[in-house]
Design a protein around this motif. Structure first.
Motif, PDB file in Angstrom:
ATOM      1  N   THR A 166      76.185  36.900  59.829  1.00 23.88           N
ATOM      2  CA  THR A 166      75.696  35.735  60.572  1.00 23.88           C
ATOM      3  C   THR A 166      74.711  36.103  61.670  1.00 23.88           C
ATOM      4  O   THR A 166      74.291  35.229  62.436  1.00 23.88           O
ATOM      5  CB  THR A 166      76.880  34.972  61.203  1.00 23.88           C
ATOM      6  N   SER A 167      74.329  37.378  61.780  1.00 20.80           N
ATOM      7  CA  SER A 167      73.414  37.786  62.848  1.00 20.80           C
ATOM      8  C   SER A 167      72.680  39.060  62.449  1.00 20.80           C
ATOM      9  O   SER A 167      73.131  39.801  61.563  1.00 20.80           O
ATOM     10  CB  SER A 167      74.196  38.052  64.140  1.00 20.80           C
ATOM     11  N   PRO A 168      71.552  39.352  63.117  1.00 20.35           N
ATOM     12  CA  PRO A 168      70.838  40.607  62.834  1.00 20.35           C
ATOM     13  C   PRO A 168      71.707  41.838  63.076  1.00 20.35           C
ATOM     14  O   PRO A 168      71.596  42.827  62.339  1.00 20.35           O
ATOM     15  CB  PRO A 168      69.647  40.557  63.805  1.00 20.35           C
ATOM     16  N   GLN A 169      72.576  41.802  64.096  1.00 21.83           N
ATOM     17  CA  GLN A 169      73.427  42.962  64.374  1.00 21.83           C
ATOM     18  C   GLN A 169      74.409  43.199  63.227  1.00 21.83           C
ATOM     19  O   GLN A 169      74.626  44.338  62.799  1.00 21.83           O
ATOM     20  CB  GLN A 169      74.205  42.755  65.681  1.00 21.83           C
ATOM     21  N   GLU A 170      75.011  42.117  62.702  1.00 21.64           N
ATOM     22  CA  GLU A 170      75.915  42.273  61.567  1.00 21.64           C
ATOM     23  C   GLU A 170      75.158  42.774  60.340  1.00 21.64           C
ATOM     24  O   GLU A 170      75.674  43.584  59.564  1.00 21.64           O
ATOM     25  CB  GLU A 170      76.602  40.946  61.252  1.00 21.64           C
ATOM     26  N   LEU A 171      73.938  42.286  60.176  1.00 16.13           N
ATOM     27  CA  LEU A 171      73.104  42.754  59.075  1.00 16.13           C
ATOM     28  C   LEU A 171      72.878  44.254  59.193  1.00 16.13           C
ATOM     29  O   LEU A 171      73.013  45.007  58.208  1.00 16.13           O
ATOM     30  CB  LEU A 171      71.776  42.011  59.083  1.00 16.13           C
ATOM     31  N   ALA A 172      72.560  44.719  60.393  1.00 13.23           N
ATOM     32  CA  ALA A 172      72.337  46.153  60.621  1.00 13.23           C
ATOM     33  C   ALA A 172      73.599  46.950  60.305  1.00 13.23           C
ATOM     34  O   ALA A 172      73.540  48.007  59.664  1.00 13.23           O
ATOM     35  CB  ALA A 172      71.903  46.381  62.067  1.00 13.23           C
ATOM     36  N   ASP A 173      74.731  46.449  60.746  1.00 16.32           N
ATOM     37  CA  ASP A 173      75.997  47.157  60.506  1.00 16.32           C
ATOM     38  C   ASP A 173      76.272  47.295  59.013  1.00 16.32           C
ATOM     39  O   ASP A 173      76.729  48.348  58.547  1.00 16.32           O
ATOM     40  CB  ASP A 173      77.152  46.417  61.181  1.00 16.32           C
ATOM     41  N   GLU A 174      75.991  46.240  58.261  1.00 18.73           N
ATOM     42  CA  GLU A 174      76.273  46.283  56.825  1.00 18.73           C
ATOM     43  C   GLU A 174      75.270  47.155  56.078  1.00 18.73           C
ATOM     44  O   GLU A 174      75.601  47.749  55.051  1.00 18.73           O
ATOM     45  CB  GLU A 174      76.291  44.869  56.242  1.00 18.73           C
TER      46      GLU A 174
END
Length: 353
Positions: A303-311
């Protein structure tokens, strides 16, 4: 079976996913030996009003797209074509109602392939008629199925028939391990490439490369964003590529990122998943992309760029795959099987009355 496609537009008039889908199905059915007639506006050169291409018999009702004239000629053209089933595209929507009226008189079932509502072509009232008139409606996703039901279609009349891909190409293409993460879509106002780039910017201290496949009016802004985020040296904008060009790239990548705000069916995400990528999807209310990854081991919702980066980081820990056989059921031939099955069902139902 004798099938009449009703679509004033072809991809030669309006190159959209809806009309590309219709042509692909028509040509696929023709290749299987069905008699396929396309009633539309003329798109070829010359004086003739009929033209055969890839096994499809194109018949011009008008010299150029003209909705009113097309609609007035459609009942007579359908009677002459004498199909066992009529397959209509939902844009323009008024043509669906006309096809259904003609089909009722000819005792011929009418099915509608509904990709999306085009607000520039047809009113909401016309789309409501298009949704409620046919014998069956096919949609590419549950998200679109819900939208069609909101226009008045009965739940039992709407069936999801997804887009297909060439799975033999996925199996046979070479592997190009030039990038780690891929984004692929037409770069318009709904592409939301910025979220993808912001996610990558969170990973400046890590070693990665990424590619953006696609072109469109939002490409310039995306390239500027990459420069502003100081990641343009590791993000390559490749423009439009054919499947033969982008499949090897996806087979070598670890992850495919999907951040678009609007997507009736995420065909490029499907390609990525079939090529073994981990599908990382930012949930968007107007996109069906989440349907392809929900419950999938190699799928993630964020749901966010940070979560995208983590994945993206986490995807690098998973086993590398170049082909995911779990998506073989999306091969073009399998999708054609579905269409044939649904045609046979509506024809059989017609015979009961």
């Amino acid at each position: 079976m004798r099938v009449a496609f009703v679509s004033m537009f072809t991809p030669d008039h309006r190159d959209t996913p809806a009309f590309r889908r219709a042509r692909r199905v028509a040509e696929g059915l023709a290749a299987r030996g069905h008699v396929v007639i396309w009633l539309g506006a003329k798109w070829w050169e010359g004086e003739i009003d009929r033209f055969e291409h890839e096994g499809v018999d194109y018949r011009a009702l008008t010299e150029a797209p003209a909705a009113g004239t097309f609609r007035s000629k459609l009942p007579f053209a359908l009677r002459k074509a004498d199909p066992e089933v009529v397959h209509a595209v939902n844009v323009p929507p008024a043509h669906v109602a006309t096809a259904k009226t003609a089909g009722r008189l000819l005792r011929t079932p009418v099915v509608v392939d509904w990709w999306e509502r085009d607000p520039e072509i047809g009113s909401r009232k016309q789309y409501r008629k298009a949704a409620s008139k046919p014998d069956a409606v096919f949609t590419p996703s549950e998200t679109v199925r819900t939208a069609v039901r909101e226009f008045g279609a009965a739940a039992e009349d709407v069936t999801v028939v997804p887009n297909g891909i060439d799975f033999d190409l996925v199996r046979e293409a070479p592997v190009d391990d030039g990038v780690d993460v891929v984004y692929a879509r037409h770069l318009d106002g709904d592409a939301n490439v910025g979220t993808f780039l912001l996610g990558l910017a969170e990973l400046r201290d890590r070693d990665w490369t990424a590619a953006v496949v696609g072109d469109g009016p939002a490409r310039g802004d995306a390239e500027r964003t990459a420069r502003d985020l100081r990641i343009d040296d590791r993000v390559t904008f490749l423009g439009d590529l054919s499947p033969e060009e982008f499949v090897p790239l996806m087979k070598g990548a670890h992850a495919f990122a999907q951040t678009a705000t609007y997507e009736p069916f995420a065909t490029n995400l499907l390609w990525g998943l079939a090529c073994g990528c981990v599908g990382i999807v930012e949930y968007q209310a107007g996109s069906s992309a989440h349907e392809l990854v929900e419950g999938l081991d190699r799928g993630r919702l964020v749901t966010s760029p940070q979560e995208l980066a983590d994945e993206i980081v986490a995807s690098g820990e998973l086993e590398t795959m170049a082909v995911n056989e779990g998506f073989a059921g999306f091969d073009h031939d399998a999708i054609l099987d579905e269409y044939e099955t649904h045609y046979e069902a509506v024809v059989a139902d017609q015979g009961l009355f």
